[in-house]
Structure formats: structure tokens, C-alpha cells
Design an enzyme around this catalytic site. Structure first.
Site, short mmCIF file in Angstrom:
data_model
loop_
_atom_site.label_atom_id
_atom_site.label_comp_id
_atom_site.label_asym_id
_atom_site.label_seq_id
_atom_site.Cartn_x
_atom_site.Cartn_y
_atom_site.Cartn_z
N PHE B 118 43.73 -9.56 47.52
CA PHE B 118 43.55 -8.19 47.04
C PHE B 118 44.34 -7.24 47.92
O PHE B 118 44.78 -7.60 49.01
CB PHE B 118 42.05 -7.83 47.10
CG PHE B 118 41.48 -7.42 45.77
CD1 PHE B 118 41.20 -8.37 44.81
CD2 PHE B 118 41.22 -6.08 45.49
CE1 PHE B 118 40.66 -7.99 43.58
CE2 PHE B 118 40.68 -5.71 44.27
CZ PHE B 118 40.40 -6.65 43.32
N GLN B 239 40.20 8.33 45.15
CA GLN B 239 41.16 7.24 44.97
C GLN B 239 41.72 7.20 43.55
O GLN B 239 40.96 7.18 42.57
CB GLN B 239 40.47 5.91 45.26
CG GLN B 239 41.38 4.72 45.09
CD GLN B 239 40.81 3.47 45.74
OE1 GLN B 239 39.97 2.80 45.17
NE2 GLN B 239 41.26 3.19 46.94
N HIS B 241 43.36 4.71 41.22
CA HIS B 241 43.63 3.28 41.09
C HIS B 241 45.01 3.15 40.48
O HIS B 241 45.33 3.82 39.50
CB HIS B 241 42.59 2.61 40.19
CG HIS B 241 42.59 1.12 40.31
ND1 HIS B 241 43.63 0.35 39.83
CD2 HIS B 241 41.73 0.25 40.87
CE1 HIS B 241 43.36 -0.94 40.09
NE2 HIS B 241 42.22 -1.01 40.73
N LEU B 251 40.28 0.60 33.29
CA LEU B 251 40.72 -0.09 34.50
C LEU B 251 41.33 -1.47 34.22
O LEU B 251 40.80 -2.24 33.43
CB LEU B 251 39.51 -0.26 35.43
CG LEU B 251 39.71 -1.09 36.70
CD1 LEU B 251 40.64 -0.39 37.67
CD2 LEU B 251 38.37 -1.37 37.38
N GLU B 254 42.89 -4.79 40.29
CA GLU B 254 43.89 -5.14 41.28
C GLU B 254 44.00 -6.66 41.40
O GLU B 254 44.99 -7.20 41.87
CB GLU B 254 43.42 -4.55 42.62
CG GLU B 254 44.41 -4.55 43.72
CD GLU B 254 43.90 -3.65 44.86
OE1 GLU B 254 43.98 -2.43 44.69
OE2 GLU B 254 43.43 -4.17 45.87
N ARG B 285 45.76 0.97 47.89
CA ARG B 285 45.85 1.66 46.59
C ARG B 285 46.55 3.01 46.67
O ARG B 285 47.30 3.38 45.78
CB ARG B 285 44.46 1.83 46.00
CG ARG B 285 43.90 0.53 45.53
CD ARG B 285 42.51 0.66 44.97
NE ARG B 285 42.05 -0.66 44.53
CZ ARG B 285 40.81 -0.92 44.14
NH1 ARG B 285 39.91 0.03 44.14
NH2 ARG B 285 40.49 -2.13 43.75
N HIS B 352 39.58 6.84 40.14
CA HIS B 352 38.77 5.63 40.12
C HIS B 352 37.53 5.73 41.02
O HIS B 352 36.46 5.26 40.67
CB HIS B 352 39.63 4.46 40.58
CG HIS B 352 38.95 3.13 40.58
ND1 HIS B 352 38.37 2.61 39.44
CD2 HIS B 352 38.78 2.19 41.54
CE1 HIS B 352 37.86 1.41 39.72
NE2 HIS B 352 38.07 1.14 40.99
N ARG B 397 39.75 3.85 50.13
CA ARG B 397 38.96 2.63 50.12
C ARG B 397 39.84 1.42 49.83
O ARG B 397 40.73 1.45 49.00
CB ARG B 397 37.86 2.72 49.05
CG ARG B 397 37.12 1.43 48.86
CD ARG B 397 35.92 1.56 47.97
NE ARG B 397 36.23 1.77 46.56
CZ ARG B 397 36.66 0.82 45.74
NH1 ARG B 397 36.88 -0.40 46.18
NH2 ARG B 397 36.89 1.09 44.47
#
Lengths: 231, 586
Positions: B118, B239, B241, B251, B254, B285, B352, B397
Site C-alpha cells: 500500500f 485527504q 484520494h 472510490l 489504493e 496519497r 476522501h 493519513r
């Protein structure tokens, strides 16, 4: 776009009626839920549930042109006008497209929808082979939208006694889990003329499941295991 | 007289954090009530896809210290290192517990939990990528929230389904004694009195027009806290995304890039190689979203309007896609009209996650400055999950740390409340004006026969936030944004609804939610305007660099007069050496 929507507010309506709407859509509106939100912007008294708008939360199940489905993943190109929207069949209507799902959840809860394993857990994860884990595919993905159970004639007639396709899919999800230690008790609980055996393989559940799951297959697997254990 | 119902503890919100906490409380025998606007499994945690981060080391060597370093670096050093230390250290244990509860994780050949790579997850302090995201296909949140609901059924947790909390009850000592709440089916208003009140109300992603968030994510906990005089921390950090479906906002995990997917511009170039030579498409991100925005701004976007980039994954092959990313294929087919087994998915950076929130300590206790002590506890109030700011995410994050945060701190707060032996404590008396604020809000709505439309004001708010608080910000944009949000606040006070029914009046619910959206938006744009530096998700074109001399500090926004205050970042972990700020590259 034209809609014919079931309306009922117990505070002012002696009985339900159908209201016609014709709303202008935005070119970006893709799904039925987008259109319903346009309708609500014109008439804020129209009530329906919705949340994730991507088909994972299971809030906006309704009867769309005679078939149960989720408004948020029903493409507007795939529905015939006027779009007839009714609440999920067979459950008491609270208001408009909102039904009382207590009976549905009561049946779900009745199958003990949680892993039963009283052995002391290891320090790390319990091991499970990829093959054993694959047995849960097609079972654990249920979103509890109730499209299946409210499309099932057996559930309509006996919602208090027949577990229904969603509950039975969940029952098999735990029976099929190699980590579960209560298979015997789970089978005993279902060995009943109503709880399991009211399923007459009409297969409406399979036809309407928005996640492509197959409760009928899960039900037949439970029956197979019961037969095997009887001999 | 408003009915009063008494509990040892109430939890507002039934997503991952709320249900992990309620499980702890119910299993300990406390009288606990969990309120939720939706049936628990419909909470937004259900939409999490890629995984939950924990250094199990099932795929190759991993270490919680490396997870801690990645999280601190991801946070652009704004995260509190004691909280991050606690989260990363506890992560493996809480994941094992979820497995013991029955969560259907994917498995490796040896039977252990499958973990995928990730963004920003590395081995040995940034040396190379590591597989740390514990996954259940691309439905990890669904598997998690259903497992927690099931475990709560086993524990006989009492749920108040389709109840909306309206306001906090706070007495003259500043102690929190519960909430005023409304049952949506009947519109009945009740005071739920408790010795511990926990907010697990999630984020407020619905303040933006293009958002991966569900409709329910309206920042109710933030609005309630703000109205009760509690500050909100670090709200400028939102954030984006990198991969929301262009136009739809839905969404795309990731995990697609974790499994080997790559981002391409209109020249077919894998542009992330230029921006992040080491981790490339798996950089943090904020870094990936800014790079995409840059490509689009410089004319290298794709499509007729050159306004998106492409996420290519067809090279993974149908087996990997069907096994590891089945829902992504469904989403791409439904929302982008593409079969990702054959074609790339058009994607844009999409709002996000809210890094900021209600300030808490590691026990989930809400803290607000009092007499110079910025760690002073607000008695009786707890917050966990996305609505809280503990702060483990700082300015950005790391992917999968949202679920880790929910479970680690939901559990920690639950354990802390259990230790208080609340069954032996008596309820403090309710103040006579306990429900006045909520009743005033409801009676204003009931009395308004004409006025602004709720969906119009909410829609305009989302457009303003999108235009003035985007990936790149500057003084002029933000100052204008502050002015416009204040205007919208005035309009929101003049809304009217036509629906007069007491039965499941969703128009009323949306009007009440608008109050919370407004508070969140004000906190965001006012905090963003004041912070004159670029850090994590706050990228200011007029202040392009991080400024540790002046801005290595947390923002605290108060509703009263839009006042701002600041408090230091905790750079001192408890048991290990600190990770001092350094330049952040991927």
C-alpha cells in the site's frame, strides 16, 4: 424523466396512492438514486433511505418496475419510463419507500450470525487454508439489503417462521467456516419444517440479488449436509 | 417534559470505531446504548476497500517501528508520536482479535492472513515497499463492520437504529452528561443520559462536491462538539484520494496500485516515476494527488477535456483482478463504463478523509485547553475514529491506517471506560436547560414556512469548498472561501422544509445535518487560511514549503468568533526514540 412513486404517510393518508413526477435530469445523473434525489429536491416530502451510493451499504433497496434492486446501482438507461417505484414487498411500510425491516433482521439474528468458537484463540491468527477460505466467497459479501427475502413468496407467507434467503445465506456462511465449532447446533436449529424447508427453490432471491450472490445454492448445501449427517 | 433514558455509556455512531468500543463495553456488562442514523452495517466503514495496516510480517519481515516511522513521515511530522507509537504497537494484536471474531481475511498458502502493498508502507525506514495491508479481497471494511456487528449481536449490545444525536448535554462544570437525540421514525426527542458519552460519528466528507464519502458523512459529531464550545483540531487537513472514478467520485482502492496497477497520463507515461522515484505509484496519497493535479494542469490529462488520468491494471490479468479486486471491476463497469480487465479506469483526486477532528488523548478522552493546560480532559466525553483527532494521521493519513485507528482507539477507549467502574458511579443531575439548544433548532425549522432550500444551500456549500479548498490552495482563494462560507452560514439559518410529518421526515434530518456541515466547513476553511505553509494535504501555492519553525503545531478552531488557537505536536514517543522532522521524499 417520468416516475410513478408509491406514497404513504400514515399521519395524513388513509391509504397509499401513486404520485406521478416528471423531473429534469442533469447529464451527470447516471443512476436511479441520482434521479430520486432530483425528485426530492422538488418535493422534500418524498422519503427513502440512502447512504453509500455505490452498492455496498444496502440502504436503498426498493421495488423498481416490479423487481427488487438498489437504486444507487440501477443505471437510468436500463429502466423503462415511467419508472414505477414501490417499497420492498411483504414488509410493513413506515412511509413512502421506507419499510419496517424488523422481521427481516429478526430472522437474520435468529441464525446466530456470529462465529462460535470457544477454544482459546492462539496468540496470532487462527490458520485457515486459502481453499477453506474460498468456501466463504459468495456468502460473506451479503449487504443485508433484503432484496432477496422480500422477493421470496415463502418469506411473504411466513416471515415469522421461515428464515428467508438472506438469513439462510448467513447461516451457511458460518456452517462453511472451518473456524466455526457450532455446525451441529446450527443444523439442529434449522431442521424444522418452516425455518429451512419452506424454501421451494423458486429462485427469485438469486434473480434479484444486487451482489450476484446465490442463496438458493447455499440453502441446498445446508440440506445436503443435513442429509449426509442423517445417514 | 422530554423523556430521559439513563445508561452507563452511550456510543454515537456504529461504524468500526463505535462498534469496537461498544463491544468492549457490552462484554464488560455495562448498560450501553449505541445510536446510529443507519442500521449499523450501513455505516461508512462498510465502504473501506484495501486493508487494515498492521506489521504482522506474514509476507516478509516487518516491524511496528517501521510502521510507526511510515505513519510519522506520512503525517508530515504533524502526528503525535506517542499516539502513533501506541497505534502501531497495538495494530497486530487488534487484527488478530478481528480474525478471532470471525473476520474473513484472505489467506496465504500457510494459512496466515494475506497482506498487500500500500502507499507509503515501507520496510526498514523507507528502504523498500512492504506488504502490510491485511485484506479481505477489496471489501475489507465490509468484512470488518459485519464482523463487529455480529460480535455485538453475540454480546447483546443495545442498538438505537435510525436515531440521530442532535446536541451534547453539558452542565455548568463543563462535564458532558449525554446527548439529546431524535428517533427518526417517530421524531420523538429524548435525552440519553450517560456517565460516558462517546462520539464515533465519522467524517464530514460531504462538505465537498466530489467525495468518496456516503451521504450520511455530515460531520454530526463535529457540529455537536463545536456548538458545545469544544474546539476542532487540524481541520485544514483533508485527504484527496488519488483514485476516485472521474465524474462519479466513487472510490477505487489504493490496493489496485498495491497489486501492481499504475497511473498514466495522456502520453501513456507512468508519470509517478518522475515525482516519487523510489515508491512511484505507491507514494503517500497527498504526493500522488498533487502529482496528478499537476499533470492535468500542465495539459497531460486524458479524455476530451484532458481532465483525468488513467489507472491501468489490465496487465495484472483476470485471475488477480477477479480474486483480489472483484468489487473494483464491478465499480468500474457500473460507474465508469469500462471493463478494467481490458481497459484503464479514468480517475481524479477525490475528497476522501478528514485527518482533523475532536481533540483526544490515547484513551479517547476529549481534551480542550483549560487554564493553560492544553491536555485538560472534558469529563464524560470521548471521541474515536474519523471524527476524532488523537492525532495519528497528522497532515496526511497513510492508506489502511484509518481502519487501524478505528479498531485500536475504539478498543482503547472502551477499555478505559470499563476501568472507570461506571456501574458504581451515580449520574450527575441534568441541567434544566439540557435540551434547549436542540429544541430551539427544531422549533425554528417547525416555524419556518418559507426560506432557503436545504439541498440548494448544501449544494452551494459543497461547490464553494471544492473551489476554495482544493488540492492546491492560496491566500486569495481561501480568504474568498471564508467569506462565502460565512454567507452560507447565514443562509443555513433561514432554511425551510415543506415536509411537516413526524414520520420518518428525512427533509428534517437533512436540515439538521446542514448545521453540522456548516460548522465543519467553517473550521476547515478558517484553519486553512491561517496556516501559511505547505504540509501534507495542505498544499499552498503561495507558501510551497513546510515551515517547522512557525507551523509545527496543531490548529484548534473554536466556533465562537471563529477563534484559532494552537498547541504543540508531541514529538516524544513513550518507549522508543523520537523521529525528528526531516525532508519528506518518496
Amino acid at each position: 424523466m417520468k416516475f410513478r412513486i408509491y406514497r404513504y404517510d400514515p399521519e395524513k393518508d388513509a391509504k397509499p396512492y401513486v404520485q406521478d413526477y416528471d423531473v429534469a435530469l442533469d447529464p451527470h445523473d447516471r443512476m436511479l438514486l441520482d434521479a430520486l434525489i432530483r425528485v426530492k429536491a422538488v418535493d422534500d416530502t418524498l422519503s427513502f433511505r440512502r447512504s453509500c451510493r455505490e452498492g455496498v451499504c444496502g440502504s436503498d433497496a426498493m421495488n423498481i418496475n416490479g423487481k427488487n434492486g438498489l437504486a444507487c446501482i440501477t443505471n437510468l438507461n436500463d429502466v423503462k419510463e415511467p419508472v414505477e417505484l414501490r417499497p420492498l414487498p411483504g414488509l410493513p411500510v413506515i412511509r413512502d419507500l421506507i419499510v419496517d425491516m424488523s422481521q427481516f433482521f429478526k430472522q437474520y439474528h435468529s441464525i446466530k450470525p456470529y462465529l462460535v468458537n470457544d477454544s482459546p484463540p492462539p496468540e496470532k491468527e487462527r490458520l485457515q487454508s486459502p481453499e477453506d477460505r474460498e468456501e466463504l466467497d459468495g456468502l460473506y459479501e451479503c449487504i443485508l439489503c433484503a432484496c432477496c427475502s422480500t422477493a421470496c413468496p415463502s418469506f411473504w407467507w411466513n416471515p415469522d417462521k421461515f428464515v428467508g434467503p438472506a438469513g439462510l445465506l448467513a447461516a451457511y456462511r458460518f456452517i462453511a467456516d472451518t473456524r466455526d465449532e457450532a455446525i451441529g447446533a446450527r443444523l439442529d436449529d434449522l431442521e424444522d419444517p418452516y425455518r429451512l424447508f419452506r424454501c421451494h427453490t423458486i429462485m427469485n432471491c438469486v434473480d434479484v440479488c444486487p451482489k450476484g450472490l446465490n442463496p438458493t445454492k447455499a440453502i441446498s448445501k445446508i440440506k445436503e449436509i443435513m442429509v449426509r449427517r442423517a445417514v | 417534559m422530554i423523556p430521559v433514558r439513563k445508561f452507563d455509556a452511550i456510543v454515537v455512531g456504529a461504524g468500526g470505531a463505535g462498534m469496537r468500543a461498544s463491544l468492549q463495553l457490552a462484554e464488560a456488562g455495562l448498560a450501553v446504548a449505541v445510536l446510529s442514523k443507519v442500521f449499523p452495517t450501513r455505516s461508512h466503514t462498510v465502504a473501506a476497500q484495501g486493508g487494515i495496516g498492521a506489521s504482522l510480517g506474514n509476507m516478509s519481515e516487518d516491524n511496528w517501528l517501521w510502521h510507526m516511522y511510515d505513519t510519522i513521515k506520512g503525517s508530515d511530522w504533524l502526528g503525535d508520536q506517542d499516539a502513533i507509537e501506541y497505534m502501531c504497537k497495538m495494530a497486530p494484536q487488534v487484527v488478530y482479535e478481528l480474525e478471532h471474531f470471525g473476520m474473513p481475511f484472505d489467506r496465504n498458502a500457510d494459512g496466515t492472513i494475506y497482506q498487500r502493498p500500500f502507499g507509503g508502507h515501507s520496510a526498514n525506514f523507507g528502504e523498500k515497499a512492504v506488504q502490510r495491508a491485511c485484506a479481505a479481497a477489496d471489501r475489507t471494511g465490509h468484512a470488518l463492520v459485519h464482523t463487529l456487528y455480529q460480535r455485538n449481536v453475540r454480546a447483546n449490545t443495545q442498538f438505537f437504529v435510525e436515531w440521530m444525536a442532535l446536541d451534547i448535554v453539558r452542565d455548568s462544570d463543563g462535564d458532558v452528561l449525554g446527548v439529546v437525540a431524535m428517533e427518526m421514525e417517530t421524531s420523538e426527542v429524548v435525552i440519553l443520559q450517560a456517565k460516558a458519552t462517546m462520539f464515533a460519528t465519522g467524517g464530514a466528507g460531504r462538505i465537498f462536491a466530489a467525495s468518496t464519502n456516503a451521504f450520511i458523512n455530515t460531520g454530526d459529531g463535529l457540529g455537536m462538539a463545536a456548538r458545545a464550545g469544544i474546539p476542532l483540531e487540524d481541520m485544514e487537513f483533508w485527504q484527496f484520494h488519488p483514485t476516485g472514478v472521474a465524474g462519479a467520485g466513487v472510490l477505487i482502492t489504493e490496493g489496485v496500485r498495491g497489486e501492481g496497477g499504475i497511473l498514466l497520463n495522456c502520453n501513456g507515461e507512468r508519470f509517478m516515476e518522475r515525482y516519487a522515484p523510489n515508491l512511484k505509484d505507491l507514494a503517500s496519497r497527498d504526493v500522488v494527488s498533487r502529482s496528478m493535479d499537476q499533470e492535468i494542469k500542465e495539459g497531460r490529462g486524458c479524455g476530451p477535456h484532458k481532465d483525468y488520468v488513467l489507472l491501468k491494471l489490465d496487465h495484472l490479468g483476470p485471475e488477480v483482478i477477479m480474486k483480489r479486486l472483484p468489487s473494483i471491476r464491478e465499480i468500474a463497469l457500473k460507474f465508469a463504463n469500462v471493463d478494467c480487465i481490458k481497459e484503464p479506469i479514468p480517475v481524479v483526486p477525490t475528497i476522501h478523509y478528514q485527518m482533523g477532528g475532536i481533540p483526544t488523548n490515547v484513551h479517547g478522552q476529549v481534551v480542550a485547553p483549560k487554564d493553560g493546560d492544553y491536555k485538560a480532559v472534558v469529563n464524560g466525553l470521548y471521541a474515536v475514529g474519523e471524527c476524532a483527532c488523537v492525532s495519528v494521521h497528522g497532515a496526511n493519513r497513510l492508506g489502511t491506517n484509518s481502519l487501524t485507528d478505528l479498531i485500536v482507539f475504539g478498543r482503547a477507549a472502551g477499555m478505559y471506560i470499563v476501568e472507570q467502574n461506571l456501574q458504581r458511579v451515580s449520574h450527575k443531575p441534568l441541567p434544566s436547560d439540557a435540551a434547549d439548544l436542540s429544541l430551539a433548532r427544531l422549533s425554528r425549522l417547525a416555524g419556518a414556512t418559507s426560506g432557503e432550500s436545504v439541498p440548494e444551500v448544501a449544494g452551494d456549500l459543497r461547490k464553494v469548498m471544492q473551489a476554495h479548498c482544493g488540492v492546491f490552495r492560496n491566500q486569495e482563494l481561501l480568504a474568498e472561501g471564508v467569506r462565502k462560507v460565512k454567507e452560507l452560514e447565514q443562509r443555513a439559518m433561514r432554511t425551510a422544509i415543506k415536509d411537516r410529518s413526524r414520520t420518518f421526515n428525512t427533509a428534517r434530518v437533512e436540515a439538521l445535518e446542514l448545521d453540522n456541515l456548516i460548522e465543519t466547513a467553517k473550521a476547515t476553511v478558517v484553519s486553512a487560511e491561517a496556516r501559511r505553509e505547505s504540509r501534507g494535504a495542505q498544499a499552498r501555492s503561495d507558501y510551497p514549503n513546510r515551515d517547522d519553525v512557525n507551523w509545527l503545531k496543531h490548529t484548534l478552531w473554536y466556533r465562537d468568533g471563529n477563534r484559532l488557537d494552537y498547541k504543540p505536536v508531541n514529538l516524544k514517543p513513550v518507549s522508543v526514540e523520537a523521529f525528528p522532522p526531516k525532508t519528506r521524499t518518496y
